[in-house]
Design a protein around this motif. Structure first.
Motif, mmCIF file in Angstrom:
data_model
loop_
_atom_site.group_PDB
_atom_site.id
_atom_site.type_symbol
_atom_site.label_atom_id
_atom_site.label_comp_id
_atom_site.label_asym_id
_atom_site.label_seq_id
_atom_site.Cartn_x
_atom_site.Cartn_y
_atom_site.Cartn_z
ATOM 1 N N LEU A 134 0.872 -1.332 -0.022
ATOM 2 C CA LEU A 134 0.140 -0.319 -0.064
ATOM 3 C C LEU A 134 0.596 1.167 0.115
ATOM 4 N N VAL A 135 0.721 1.733 -0.995
ATOM 5 C CA VAL A 135 1.767 3.146 -1.453
ATOM 6 C C VAL A 135 0.691 4.325 -1.036
ATOM 7 N N VAL A 136 1.275 5.673 -0.690
ATOM 8 C CA VAL A 136 0.752 6.639 -0.205
ATOM 9 C C VAL A 136 1.334 7.925 -0.946
ATOM 10 N N PRO A 137 0.805 9.278 -1.596
ATOM 11 C CA PRO A 137 2.763 9.989 -1.639
ATOM 12 C C PRO A 137 3.476 10.389 -0.357
ATOM 13 N N PRO A 138 4.661 11.036 -0.848
ATOM 14 C CA PRO A 138 4.741 10.911 0.225
ATOM 15 C C PRO A 138 4.882 11.896 1.237
ATOM 16 N N ASP A 139 3.919 13.007 0.787
ATOM 17 C CA ASP A 139 3.687 14.093 1.502
ATOM 18 C C ASP A 139 2.662 13.383 2.248
ATOM 19 N N SER A 140 1.720 12.296 1.607
ATOM 20 C CA SER A 140 0.516 11.746 2.790
ATOM 21 C C SER A 140 1.291 11.973 4.327
ATOM 22 N N THR A 141 -0.127 12.446 5.014
ATOM 23 C CA THR A 141 -0.208 11.986 6.996
ATOM 24 C C THR A 141 -0.554 10.144 7.085
ATOM 25 N N ALA A 142 -1.352 9.983 6.300
ATOM 26 C CA ALA A 142 -1.572 8.599 6.348
ATOM 27 C C ALA A 142 -0.718 7.318 6.415
ATOM 28 N N LYS A 143 -0.909 6.664 7.755
ATOM 29 C CA LYS A 143 -0.040 5.712 8.361
ATOM 30 C C LYS A 143 -0.409 4.188 8.231
ATOM 31 N N SER A 144 -1.588 4.468 8.321
ATOM 32 C CA SER A 144 -2.767 2.737 7.243
ATOM 33 C C SER A 144 -3.638 2.718 6.712
ATOM 34 N N ILE A 145 -3.770 1.942 6.144
ATOM 35 C CA ILE A 145 -4.989 1.733 5.808
ATOM 36 C C ILE A 145 -6.291 2.760 6.656
ATOM 37 N N ASP A 146 -6.750 2.569 7.472
ATOM 38 C CA ASP A 146 -7.875 3.625 8.585
ATOM 39 C C ASP A 146 -7.513 4.914 8.141
ATOM 40 N N LYS A 149 -9.743 6.539 5.123
ATOM 41 C CA LYS A 149 -10.871 5.790 5.092
ATOM 42 C C LYS A 149 -11.977 6.627 4.227
ATOM 43 N N GLY A 150 -12.299 6.846 2.623
ATOM 44 C CA GLY A 150 -13.212 7.653 2.632
ATOM 45 C C GLY A 150 -12.238 8.296 1.454
ATOM 46 N N LYS A 151 -10.885 8.058 1.404
ATOM 47 C CA LYS A 151 -10.179 8.639 0.401
ATOM 48 C C LYS A 151 -10.548 7.951 -0.984
ATOM 49 N N ARG A 152 -9.798 8.640 -2.214
ATOM 50 C CA ARG A 152 -9.718 7.747 -3.558
ATOM 51 C C ARG A 152 -8.048 6.908 -3.478
ATOM 52 N N ILE A 153 -8.684 5.154 -3.470
ATOM 53 C CA ILE A 153 -7.687 4.453 -3.890
ATOM 54 C C ILE A 153 -7.732 3.442 -5.038
ATOM 55 N N ALA A 154 -6.411 3.721 -5.956
ATOM 56 C CA ALA A 154 -6.300 3.015 -7.475
ATOM 57 C C ALA A 154 -5.973 1.641 -6.769
ATOM 58 N N LEU A 155 -6.416 0.717 -7.782
ATOM 59 C CA LEU A 155 -6.743 -0.865 -7.475
ATOM 60 C C LEU A 155 -7.089 -1.509 -8.797
ATOM 61 N N HIS A 156 -6.152 -2.450 -9.273
ATOM 62 C CA HIS A 156 -6.128 -2.936 -10.451
ATOM 63 C C HIS A 156 -7.781 -4.256 -10.597
ATOM 64 N N ARG A 157 -8.876 -4.126 -9.979
ATOM 65 C CA ARG A 157 -9.522 -5.065 -10.293
ATOM 66 C C ARG A 157 -9.665 -5.880 -11.090
ATOM 67 N N GLY A 158 -9.886 -7.673 -9.947
ATOM 68 C CA GLY A 158 -10.029 -8.504 -10.986
ATOM 69 C C GLY A 158 -8.786 -8.864 -10.787
ATOM 70 N N SER A 194 0.882 9.883 -8.985
ATOM 71 C CA SER A 194 2.614 10.322 -8.604
ATOM 72 C C SER A 194 1.777 12.034 -9.444
ATOM 73 N N ALA A 195 0.849 11.731 -9.594
ATOM 74 C CA ALA A 195 -0.175 12.690 -10.232
ATOM 75 C C ALA A 195 -0.629 13.721 -9.059
ATOM 76 N N GLY A 196 -1.236 12.776 -8.129
ATOM 77 C CA GLY A 196 -2.247 13.410 -7.090
ATOM 78 C C GLY A 196 -3.176 12.977 -7.095
ATOM 79 N N ARG A 197 -3.470 12.454 -8.254
ATOM 80 C CA ARG A 197 -4.792 12.386 -8.488
ATOM 81 C C ARG A 197 -5.389 10.846 -7.436
ATOM 82 N N VAL A 198 -4.791 10.301 -7.146
ATOM 83 C CA VAL A 198 -5.201 9.484 -6.001
ATOM 84 C C VAL A 198 -4.384 8.896 -4.558
ATOM 85 N N ASP A 199 -5.122 8.399 -3.343
ATOM 86 C CA ASP A 199 -4.651 9.293 -2.000
ATOM 87 C C ASP A 199 -4.165 8.081 -1.824
ATOM 88 N N GLY A 200 -4.347 6.902 -1.744
ATOM 89 C CA GLY A 200 -3.368 5.444 -2.264
ATOM 90 C C GLY A 200 -3.472 4.672 -3.096
#
Length: 360
Positions: A134-146, A149-158, A194-200
């Motif tokens: 699980l990767v976040v932008p370098p300036d993100s304050t997120a420490k975990s998946i919790d 919550k409510g944010k944008r996450i990129a995931l290749h479904r299937g 990289s472009a900041g369009r997702v939070d994770g």
């Protein structure tokens, strides 16, 4: 009344000849056609204009043993390349249309295939699986998946790592509805992060590349989780082919075991990593992927408790997420006979240790 004189001896002889001919043709049609080619699908990478096979299949292709053993039976070996962008869909279509006999690929696609009525067998494990991150932008304050919550996450479904993501959410009493999921392939997901369009971004070892480029930081990986959480890819065979051609199936599995044995030896680690780097992933990334873990276990072919649990969970998740409509039994999917026989033939029965699932 029809006169018996109409049925002359010559007519009876002609009828008998025709009946014999039809019987001969029916017998010929009932006999299976002689096997001429065995077709194996595998992931291929294109880097700097050069196409390379993935991992152990590269070794299987370079080792003449399998080709020679098949040639003794008048059978040719054909590799069917599967591009990384559409592995699951492509291989499922090839199995469904009987254009391949074996394939190396992941869990969710094969569960979907078997639920649709196209039967395959898991013949050998693909090691202990690959880690997910699980990767976040370098300036993100997120420490975990919790914290996402409510944010944008990129995931290749299937793709196989969706199951790993689902397990992470479930462990935190979260669901897909707690996030804004963007269905993006790894390349698009990395670009969006990289472009900041997702939070994770939930992905594979390419997460290290994002850290190296200072456009992302890893806040969680499956190295912190039970072994059955990892992304998996195994050796599968078409059930009809396995039943009709057990000797050829054994050759394929044994060749795979020979490749795993060579790759798992510590003295071959540097060379194997260098071969893997031909896919475009830097050696530093490949080494970080396996850091702190048993090199030998990465190549375990055993169909053990961890693997069984993983596929059982995958089936349950696929039903819950409505990826499949029809239930399948995990024991119908697994076939350990060929691995066990191959290890015995190669005197490798004690080479790898089976692991029981840590889950109840």
């Amino acid at each position: 009344m029809i006169s018996l004189r109409l049925f002359s001896p010559r007519l009876f002889a002609s009828v008998s000849l025709l009946l014999a001919l039809f019987a001969s043709l029916s017998s010929f049609a009932a006999e299976p056609l002689k096997l001429k080619t065995v077709r194996i699908a595998t992931v291929v990478f294109s880097n700097a204009g050069k196409v390379t096979f993935n991992g152990p299949t590269y070794l299987m292709d370079k080792d003449p043993w399998l080709k020679q053993e098949l040639a003794k039976r008048g059978v040719e070996l054909e590799w069917v390349p599967a591009a990384t962008a559409s592995v699951g869909t492509f291989i499922n279509e090839e199995f469904a249309n009987k254009r391949i006999d074996f394939a190396f690929y992941g869990d969710l696609p094969t569960i979907i295939l078997n639920s649709s009525g196209v039967s395959t067998k898991l013949l050998a494990a693909g090691g202990i699986g690959n880690n997910v991150y699980l990767v976040v932008p370098p300036d993100s304050t997120a420490k975990s998946i919790d914290d996402l919550k409510g944010k944008r996450i990129a995931l290749h479904r299937g793709r196989p790592w969706e199951l790993s993501f689902a397990k992470l959410l479930d462990s935190r009493h979260l669901g897909f509805d707690d996030f804004r999921i963007f269905n993006l392939n790894p390349q698009a997901g990395a670009a969006a992060l990289s472009a900041g369009r997702v939070d994770g971004f939930f992905t594979l070892s390419d997460a290290f590349l994002l850290e190296d480029k200072k456009v992302g930081k890893i806040i969680w990986s499956s190295k912190q989780a039970p072994a059955d959480w990892r992304m998996r890819a195994e050796l599968f065979g078409a059930s009809d082919f396995v039943a009709q051609q057990p000797q050829v199936t054994q050759l394929i599995v044994t060749a795979y075991l020979k490749a795993l044995k060579w790759a798992s030896e510590e003295q071959n680690k540097a060379e194997y990593i260098k071969l893997q780097a031909q896919s475009g992933q830097p050696e530093s990334v490949l080494l970080r992927e396996v850091a702190g873990e048993s090199w030998k276990d990465h190549f375990s072919p055993l169909i053990d408790g961890n693997l069984r649990q993983h596929y059982q969970d995958g089936i349950a998740y696929s039903l819950k997420a409505k990826l499949i409509r029809n239930d399948i039994k995990v024991d119908d999917l697994l076939d350990a006979r060929f691995v066990e026989q191959g290890l015995k033939d190669l005197n490798l029965s004690d080479e790898w240790k089976a692991h029981s699932s840590t889950n109840p």
